[in-house]
Design an enzyme around this catalytic site. Sequence first.
Site, PDB file in Angstrom:
ATOM      1  N   ARG A 128      18.514 -11.314  -8.066  1.00 28.94           N
ATOM      2  CA  ARG A 128      17.220 -11.307  -8.759  1.00 28.94           C
ATOM      3  C   ARG A 128      16.039 -11.065  -7.813  1.00 28.94           C
ATOM      4  O   ARG A 128      14.922 -11.457  -8.083  1.00 28.94           O
ATOM      5  CB  ARG A 128      17.002 -12.599  -9.559  1.00 28.94           C
ATOM      6  CG  ARG A 128      17.981 -12.774 -10.714  1.00 28.94           C
ATOM      7  CD  ARG A 128      17.515 -13.852 -11.670  1.00 28.94           C
ATOM      8  NE  ARG A 128      18.360 -13.911 -12.843  1.00 28.94           N
ATOM      9  CZ  ARG A 128      19.404 -14.714 -12.969  1.00 28.94           C
ATOM     10  NH1 ARG A 128      19.738 -15.512 -11.961  1.00 28.94           N
ATOM     11  NH2 ARG A 128      20.133 -14.723 -14.058  1.00 28.94           N
ATOM     12  N   LYS A 150       7.526   1.446  -4.507  1.00 27.34           N
ATOM     13  CA  LYS A 150       8.267   2.186  -5.532  1.00 27.34           C
ATOM     14  C   LYS A 150       9.702   2.366  -5.047  1.00 27.34           C
ATOM     15  O   LYS A 150       9.932   2.910  -3.973  1.00 27.34           O
ATOM     16  CB  LYS A 150       7.648   3.552  -5.766  1.00 27.34           C
ATOM     17  CG  LYS A 150       6.500   3.582  -6.735  1.00 27.34           C
ATOM     18  CD  LYS A 150       6.152   5.034  -7.027  1.00 27.34           C
ATOM     19  CE  LYS A 150       5.038   5.151  -8.027  1.00 27.34           C
ATOM     20  NZ  LYS A 150       4.747   6.575  -8.313  1.00 27.34           N
ATOM     21  N   GLU A 192       3.357  15.860   2.360  1.00 28.37           N
ATOM     22  CA  GLU A 192       2.827  14.593   1.856  1.00 28.37           C
ATOM     23  C   GLU A 192       1.597  14.140   2.653  1.00 28.37           C
ATOM     24  O   GLU A 192       0.736  13.451   2.131  1.00 28.37           O
ATOM     25  CB  GLU A 192       3.908  13.513   1.894  1.00 28.37           C
ATOM     26  CG  GLU A 192       5.072  13.744   0.938  1.00 28.37           C
ATOM     27  CD  GLU A 192       4.763  13.363  -0.509  1.00 28.37           C
ATOM     28  OE1 GLU A 192       3.599  13.026  -0.808  1.00 28.37           O
ATOM     29  OE2 GLU A 192       5.693  13.425  -1.332  1.00 28.37           O
ATOM     30  N   LYS A 233      -2.727   5.538   1.468  1.00 28.52           N
ATOM     31  CA  LYS A 233      -1.832   5.032   0.424  1.00 28.52           C
ATOM     32  C   LYS A 233      -1.994   3.529   0.252  1.00 28.52           C
ATOM     33  O   LYS A 233      -1.978   3.022  -0.880  1.00 28.52           O
ATOM     34  CB  LYS A 233      -0.375   5.370   0.744  1.00 28.52           C
ATOM     35  CG  LYS A 233       0.564   4.946  -0.390  1.00 28.52           C
ATOM     36  CD  LYS A 233       1.901   5.640  -0.359  1.00 28.52           C
ATOM     37  CE  LYS A 233       2.702   5.329  -1.624  1.00 28.52           C
ATOM     38  NZ  LYS A 233       4.017   5.989  -1.632  1.00 28.52           N
ATOM     39  N   GLU A 243       0.743   1.402 -10.716  1.00 28.51           N
ATOM     40  CA  GLU A 243       0.400   2.726 -11.235  1.00 28.51           C
ATOM     41  C   GLU A 243      -0.101   2.679 -12.672  1.00 28.51           C
ATOM     42  O   GLU A 243       0.313   3.458 -13.536  1.00 28.51           O
ATOM     43  CB  GLU A 243       1.607   3.676 -11.121  1.00 28.51           C
ATOM     44  CG  GLU A 243       1.211   5.148 -11.100  1.00 28.51           C
ATOM     45  CD  GLU A 243       2.374   6.069 -10.817  1.00 28.51           C
ATOM     46  OE1 GLU A 243       2.803   6.777 -11.744  1.00 28.51           O
ATOM     47  OE2 GLU A 243       2.849   6.073  -9.673  1.00 28.51           O
ATOM     48  N   ARG A 247      -3.515   4.963  -9.009  1.00 23.19           N
ATOM     49  CA  ARG A 247      -2.348   5.226  -8.169  1.00 23.19           C
ATOM     50  C   ARG A 247      -1.638   6.498  -8.608  1.00 23.19           C
ATOM     51  O   ARG A 247      -0.955   7.144  -7.806  1.00 23.19           O
ATOM     52  CB  ARG A 247      -1.383   4.038  -8.187  1.00 23.19           C
ATOM     53  CG  ARG A 247      -0.183   4.271  -7.272  1.00 23.19           C
ATOM     54  CD  ARG A 247       0.666   3.047  -7.047  1.00 23.19           C
ATOM     55  NE  ARG A 247       1.803   3.379  -6.199  1.00 23.19           N
ATOM     56  CZ  ARG A 247       2.665   2.507  -5.708  1.00 23.19           C
ATOM     57  NH1 ARG A 247       2.520   1.221  -5.966  1.00 23.19           N
ATOM     58  NH2 ARG A 247       3.672   2.890  -4.944  1.00 23.19           N
ATOM     59  N   ASN A 251       0.564  11.205  -7.182  1.00 19.44           N
ATOM     60  CA  ASN A 251       1.558  12.134  -7.714  1.00 19.44           C
ATOM     61  C   ASN A 251       1.051  13.572  -7.753  1.00 19.44           C
ATOM     62  O   ASN A 251       1.648  14.419  -8.431  1.00 19.44           O
ATOM     63  CB  ASN A 251       1.994  11.708  -9.114  1.00 19.44           C
ATOM     64  CG  ASN A 251       2.816  10.435  -9.099  1.00 19.44           C
ATOM     65  OD1 ASN A 251       3.815  10.346  -8.410  1.00 19.44           O
ATOM     66  ND2 ASN A 251       2.377   9.434  -9.841  1.00 19.44           N
ATOM     67  N   HIS A 254       3.512  16.371  -7.965  1.00 26.90           N
ATOM     68  CA  HIS A 254       4.847  15.821  -8.200  1.00 26.90           C
ATOM     69  C   HIS A 254       5.403  16.119  -9.596  1.00 26.90           C
ATOM     70  O   HIS A 254       6.622  16.171  -9.761  1.00 26.90           O
ATOM     71  CB  HIS A 254       4.835  14.310  -7.962  1.00 26.90           C
ATOM     72  CG  HIS A 254       4.807  13.942  -6.510  1.00 26.90           C
ATOM     73  ND1 HIS A 254       3.794  14.334  -5.667  1.00 26.90           N
ATOM     74  CD2 HIS A 254       5.672  13.230  -5.742  1.00 26.90           C
ATOM     75  CE1 HIS A 254       4.035  13.860  -4.445  1.00 26.90           C
ATOM     76  NE2 HIS A 254       5.173  13.201  -4.475  1.00 26.90           N
ATOM     77  N   HIS A 258       8.862  17.560  -9.181  1.00 27.06           N
ATOM     78  CA  HIS A 258      10.069  16.872  -9.658  1.00 27.06           C
ATOM     79  C   HIS A 258      10.866  17.756 -10.619  1.00 27.06           C
ATOM     80  O   HIS A 258      12.102  17.735 -10.621  1.00 27.06           O
ATOM     81  CB  HIS A 258       9.686  15.557 -10.345  1.00 27.06           C
ATOM     82  CG  HIS A 258       9.293  14.477  -9.390  1.00 27.06           C
ATOM     83  ND1 HIS A 258       8.694  13.305  -9.800  1.00 27.06           N
ATOM     84  CD2 HIS A 258       9.409  14.381  -8.051  1.00 27.06           C
ATOM     85  CE1 HIS A 258       8.459  12.545  -8.743  1.00 27.06           C
ATOM     86  NE2 HIS A 258       8.890  13.179  -7.677  1.00 27.06           N
ATOM     87  N   HIS A 273      12.457  17.621  -1.087  1.00 28.60           N
ATOM     88  CA  HIS A 273      11.356  17.025  -1.835  1.00 28.60           C
ATOM     89  C   HIS A 273       9.984  17.523  -1.365  1.00 28.60           C
ATOM     90  O   HIS A 273       9.138  17.903  -2.179  1.00 28.60           O
ATOM     91  CB  HIS A 273      11.423  15.497  -1.720  1.00 28.60           C
ATOM     92  CG  HIS A 273      10.299  14.802  -2.423  1.00 28.60           C
ATOM     93  ND1 HIS A 273      10.134  14.826  -3.796  1.00 28.60           N
ATOM     94  CD2 HIS A 273       9.258  14.077  -1.942  1.00 28.60           C
ATOM     95  CE1 HIS A 273       9.065  14.136  -4.134  1.00 28.60           C
ATOM     96  NE2 HIS A 273       8.512  13.675  -3.028  1.00 28.60           N
TER      97      HIS A 273
END
Length: 375
Positions: A128, A150, A192, A233, A243, A247, A251, A254, A258, A273
């Site tokens: 957990r 993330k 990036e 960041k 997000e 935030r 992206n 992206h 993606h 990527h």
Amino acid sequence: MTDETPSRRTVRVELGPRSYDILIGSGLLAEAGREIAALLPKARLLIVADERVDDLHGAALRASLDRAGIGHATMRLPSGEPTKSFPHFEAVVDRILEERLERGDAVLAFGGGVIGDLAGFAAGVARRGMRFVQVPTSLLAQVDSSVGGKTGINSPRGKNLVGVFHQPALVLADTDVLETLSAREFAAGYAEVVKYGLIDRPDFFHWLEAKRGAIFAGGPERAEAIAASCQAKAEVVAGDEREDGNRALLNLGHTFGHALESVARYDAERLVHGEAVSIGMALAHRYSVRQGLCPGQDAERAVAHLRAAGLPTRIQEIPGSGFTLDALMSKIAQDKKVVRGALTFILTRGIGQSFVANNVDPAEITRFLEAELAA
């Protein structure tokens, strides 16, 4: 804590009780044991390692942990985006349990963004929620994926669709390990870095235009660029951890990127990527020009800088086939930022003037991509 010098930087991610430091600089791998022992006394570790990275740098990391008296086991995983999958996720969780690690122990992610995302997700759900440490070994991971919490894996339906927000306890970004990256891998990570300038830091973008050569050559500008990216960041994450607002600006490029990765089936021979993000940022700028939002000269300037860094900026530069209009639009419709079917893109009004555009008309995106594919 590590001293602050021109070649050694510390960036703090301020998240209340979940705050942590990003240490950036030369020789940090040899000091990993000392830093981890100071933060997590008596913790045992499972090192989840990219097998290529482990071959190059694993002995140095384990020697550092041994000197600090930290118990550890290592799990080696294949390199590449396909590792971010359900079977590998299950295997990592099972290994955590097999090693009888407790909640007070930790997972150490040792590799690029793929390993960081996967190991962080496993740490976020095993027992957990366990602590974990990021030791990113690619430029892309050092400036982006290792920071902000993330974590996750890919689904056959799209990239990063399964995961949790789970902050690391510490990030150790040793700039020395970047010397073993290929030219292609380093350039992909640089995409990036450029992103932060294009989002909302025009002065940083101007600096990158002047210092790109020194950054690629490995001078002190490299650590400065990494620290500036992490600071950018960290500030965004501190204000919007999950997000729900700004935030999403991180992206930039992206949503398109993606979709390209997914259509390419995460085949690193065809597309990695950072290259997908580079093409995605170029597409976002050209789409913004098409919509009358961004001056054409700003878009050309952004694209020219990406090209100068050796990065692709058009879909046609990706080897192989499959990049049809239907395939791309199908993947875009599965993006995490879709809200009740409405498309969300990060667009721009110029260098360093990006914004979140909600309710983007799918028909406009379709017409734009049709023109791009025909260019």
